[in-house]
Write a protein that holds these residues in place. Structure first.
Motif, PDB file in Angstrom:
ATOM      1  N   SER A 134       0.821  -1.213   0.000  1.00  0.00           N
ATOM      2  CA  SER A 134       0.000   0.000   0.000  1.00  0.00           C
ATOM      3  C   SER A 134       0.857   1.265   0.000  1.00  0.00           C
ATOM      4  O   SER A 134       0.499   2.272  -0.620  1.00  0.00           O
ATOM      5  N   LEU A 135       1.986   1.199   0.697  1.00  0.00           N
ATOM      6  CA  LEU A 135       2.886   2.346   0.794  1.00  0.00           C
ATOM      7  C   LEU A 135       3.794   2.485  -0.425  1.00  0.00           C
ATOM      8  O   LEU A 135       4.547   3.455  -0.519  1.00  0.00           O
ATOM      9  N   GLU A 136       3.719   1.491  -1.315  1.00  0.00           N
ATOM     10  CA  GLU A 136       4.526   1.481  -2.547  1.00  0.00           C
ATOM     11  C   GLU A 136       6.020   1.636  -2.245  1.00  0.00           C
ATOM     12  O   GLU A 136       6.751   2.344  -2.948  1.00  0.00           O
ATOM     13  N   LEU A 137       6.459   0.941  -1.209  1.00  0.00           N
ATOM     14  CA  LEU A 137       7.848   1.091  -0.771  1.00  0.00           C
ATOM     15  C   LEU A 137       8.834   0.406  -1.706  1.00  0.00           C
ATOM     16  O   LEU A 137       9.969   0.865  -1.865  1.00  0.00           O
ATOM     17  N   LYS A 138       8.408  -0.685  -2.326  1.00  0.00           N
ATOM     18  CA  LYS A 138       9.300  -1.352  -3.288  1.00  0.00           C
ATOM     19  C   LYS A 138       9.635  -0.411  -4.438  1.00  0.00           C
ATOM     20  O   LYS A 138      10.804  -0.298  -4.840  1.00  0.00           O
ATOM     21  N   GLN A 139       8.622   0.275  -4.939  1.00  0.00           N
ATOM     22  CA  GLN A 139       8.831   1.212  -6.041  1.00  0.00           C
ATOM     23  C   GLN A 139       9.724   2.375  -5.622  1.00  0.00           C
ATOM     24  O   GLN A 139      10.397   2.980  -6.459  1.00  0.00           O
ATOM     25  N   LYS A 140       9.717   2.677  -4.328  1.00  0.00           N
ATOM     26  CA  LYS A 140      10.525   3.792  -3.820  1.00  0.00           C
ATOM     27  C   LYS A 140      11.917   3.340  -3.373  1.00  0.00           C
ATOM     28  O   LYS A 140      12.697   4.152  -2.870  1.00  0.00           O
ATOM     29  N   GLY A 141      12.217   2.036  -3.519  1.00  0.00           N
ATOM     30  CA  GLY A 141      13.568   1.559  -3.252  1.00  0.00           C
ATOM     31  C   GLY A 141      13.818   0.896  -1.918  1.00  0.00           C
ATOM     32  O   GLY A 141      14.938   0.453  -1.644  1.00  0.00           O
ATOM     33  N   LEU A 142      12.801   0.800  -1.053  1.00  0.00           N
ATOM     34  CA  LEU A 142      12.991   0.169   0.253  1.00  0.00           C
ATOM     35  C   LEU A 142      12.674  -1.314   0.156  1.00  0.00           C
ATOM     36  O   LEU A 142      11.594  -1.697  -0.291  1.00  0.00           O
ATOM     37  N   SER A 143      13.592  -2.146   0.610  1.00  0.00           N
ATOM     38  CA  SER A 143      13.387  -3.593   0.542  1.00  0.00           C
ATOM     39  C   SER A 143      12.354  -4.044   1.564  1.00  0.00           C
ATOM     40  O   SER A 143      12.151  -3.394   2.601  1.00  0.00           O
ATOM     41  N   LEU A 144      11.714  -5.160   1.266  1.00  0.00           N
ATOM     42  CA  LEU A 144      10.768  -5.750   2.219  1.00  0.00           C
ATOM     43  C   LEU A 144      11.474  -6.105   3.516  1.00  0.00           C
ATOM     44  O   LEU A 144      10.918  -5.927   4.596  1.00  0.00           O
ATOM     45  N   ARG A 145      12.699  -6.599   3.423  1.00  0.00           N
ATOM     46  CA  ARG A 145      13.446  -6.978   4.619  1.00  0.00           C
ATOM     47  C   ARG A 145      13.649  -5.782   5.549  1.00  0.00           C
ATOM     48  O   ARG A 145      13.446  -5.874   6.756  1.00  0.00           O
ATOM     49  N   ALA A 146      14.051  -4.649   4.982  1.00  0.00           N
ATOM     50  CA  ALA A 146      14.261  -3.450   5.798  1.00  0.00           C
ATOM     51  C   ALA A 146      12.959  -3.006   6.450  1.00  0.00           C
ATOM     52  O   ALA A 146      12.928  -2.663   7.641  1.00  0.00           O
ATOM     53  N   PHE A 147      11.868  -3.032   5.690  1.00  0.00           N
ATOM     54  CA  PHE A 147      10.587  -2.616   6.254  1.00  0.00           C
ATOM     55  C   PHE A 147      10.105  -3.591   7.312  1.00  0.00           C
ATOM     56  O   PHE A 147       9.496  -3.185   8.308  1.00  0.00           O
ATOM     57  N   GLU A 148      10.382  -4.860   7.126  1.00  0.00           N
ATOM     58  CA  GLU A 148       9.968  -5.861   8.110  1.00  0.00           C
ATOM     59  C   GLU A 148      10.614  -5.588   9.468  1.00  0.00           C
ATOM     60  O   GLU A 148       9.948  -5.627  10.502  1.00  0.00           O
ATOM     61  N   TYR A 149      11.912  -5.287   9.465  1.00  0.00           N
ATOM     62  CA  TYR A 149      12.587  -4.955  10.728  1.00  0.00           C
ATOM     63  C   TYR A 149      12.018  -3.673  11.325  1.00  0.00           C
ATOM     64  O   TYR A 149      11.771  -3.586  12.537  1.00  0.00           O
ATOM     65  N   ALA A 150      11.812  -2.669  10.479  1.00  0.00           N
ATOM     66  CA  ALA A 150      11.287  -1.391  10.955  1.00  0.00           C
ATOM     67  C   ALA A 150       9.897  -1.557  11.566  1.00  0.00           C
ATOM     68  O   ALA A 150       9.605  -1.018  12.644  1.00  0.00           O
ATOM     69  N   PHE A 151       9.047  -2.309  10.899  1.00  0.00           N
ATOM     70  CA  PHE A 151       7.671  -2.518  11.354  1.00  0.00           C
ATOM     71  C   PHE A 151       7.648  -3.310  12.664  1.00  0.00           C
ATOM     72  O   PHE A 151       6.877  -3.000  13.581  1.00  0.00           O
ATOM     73  N   LYS A 152       8.503  -4.305  12.749  1.00  0.00           N
ATOM     74  CA  LYS A 152       8.577  -5.121  13.967  1.00  0.00           C
ATOM     75  C   LYS A 152       8.963  -4.268  15.167  1.00  0.00           C
ATOM     76  O   LYS A 152       8.328  -4.326  16.227  1.00  0.00           O
ATOM     77  N   GLY A 153       9.988  -3.447  15.007  1.00  0.00           N
ATOM     78  CA  GLY A 153      10.419  -2.586  16.098  1.00  0.00           C
ATOM     79  C   GLY A 153       9.390  -1.530  16.440  1.00  0.00           C
ATOM     80  O   GLY A 153       9.145  -1.242  17.622  1.00  0.00           O
ATOM     81  N   TYR A 154       8.788  -0.948  15.423  1.00  0.00           N
ATOM     82  CA  TYR A 154       7.760   0.076  15.631  1.00  0.00           C
ATOM     83  C   TYR A 154       6.605  -0.480  16.464  1.00  0.00           C
ATOM     84  O   TYR A 154       6.144   0.158  17.423  1.00  0.00           O
ATOM     85  N   ARG A 155       6.136  -1.663  16.126  1.00  0.00           N
ATOM     86  CA  ARG A 155       5.031  -2.270  16.867  1.00  0.00           C
ATOM     87  C   ARG A 155       5.412  -2.524  18.319  1.00  0.00           C
ATOM     88  O   ARG A 155       4.620  -2.280  19.234  1.00  0.00           O
ATOM     89  N   ARG A 156       6.618  -3.011  18.534  1.00  0.00           N
ATOM     90  CA  ARG A 156       7.052  -3.292  19.904  1.00  0.00           C
ATOM     91  C   ARG A 156       7.175  -2.012  20.728  1.00  0.00           C
ATOM     92  O   ARG A 156       6.812  -1.989  21.908  1.00  0.00           O
ATOM     93  N   LEU A 157       7.664  -0.963  20.120  1.00  0.00           N
ATOM     94  CA  LEU A 157       7.806   0.296  20.840  1.00  0.00           C
ATOM     95  C   LEU A 157       6.447   0.910  21.141  1.00  0.00           C
ATOM     96  O   LEU A 157       6.261   1.526  22.196  1.00  0.00           O
ATOM     97  N   ARG A 158       5.492   0.740  20.248  1.00  0.00           N
ATOM     98  CA  ARG A 158       4.135   1.207  20.528  1.00  0.00           C
ATOM     99  C   ARG A 158       3.504   0.400  21.653  1.00  0.00           C
ATOM    100  O   ARG A 158       2.849   0.955  22.543  1.00  0.00           O
TER     101      ARG A 158
END
Length: 202
Positions: free
Chosen positions: A13-37
């Protein structure tokens, strides 16, 4: 919807692949974000800012995501520390005066006006990786040595003293957007960080 399904839905939905961010990088970011919330370290309305230092500094490798409304609101350039490498960041340190970037998760604090104009304090949340950020005065600030005009003139992007510096003309918008309780994740696929991060592995 499983957490992985949610991850894939957001990534697409965020079209991150098209913007150059790998799924792996986003997966780590999302995991940490959820834990911090979940731990109430960052606000419920917090933005997620990802600096992907596995990419070339010539890329728009900073992504500011409005997680509530599922939108990528900023995709721009960001500098790494001058002793972290040239076009690519390869070395990272938590040590004062290292002039290197520090990996991991941060929570944004307040702003102030300094030598670079409006600047944003950020507190490192990972002992041994970035917890000396406040002491090192690692902040988000604007800089004239990074941005689109450098690419057009065939120049290499400038580097900072360790701060995630952003183009001067965009800095106030970015800082005011993510100040006071948002999450910044500085990513690189460093084995020592990915294995040692308690936020990612606990």
């Amino acid at each position: 919807m499983t957490s992985y399904d949610e991850l894939i839905y957001l990534y697409n939905s965020l079209e991150l692949k098209q913007k150059g961010l790998s799924l792996r990088a986003f997966e780590y970011a999302f995991k940490g974000y959820r834990r911090l919330r979940q731990r109430k370290i960052i606000d419920e309305q917090a933005y997620l800012a990802i600096c992907d230092f596995s990419q070339s500094s010539a890329n728009r490798r900073m992504y500011v995501v409005d997680m509530v409304n599922c939108r990528t609101v900023v995709n721009t350039f960001v500098a790494h520390g001058r002793n972290s490498g040239g076009e690519y960041a390869r070395r990272f340190s938590n040590r004062p005066k290292s002039l290197q970037s520090s990996l991991g998760f941060y929570v944004t604090k307040g702003t102030y006006y300094g030598e670079h104009g409006l600047s944003l304090k950020m507190a490192g949340l990972e002992k041994g990786f970035n917890d000396k950020a406040m002491r090192r005065r690692i902040v988000v600030h604007g800089a004239n040595y990074i941005g689109e005009e450098w690419l057009q003139n065939g120049k290499a992007m400038g580097r900072s003293y360790g701060c995630p510096a952003v183009p001067k003309e965009e800095s106030e918008q970015i800082i005011n957007m993510i100040k006071n309780g948002s999450c910044i994740f500085i990513y690189h696929p460093s084995r020592s960080y990915l294995r040692g991060s308690k936020i990612l592995n606990d």
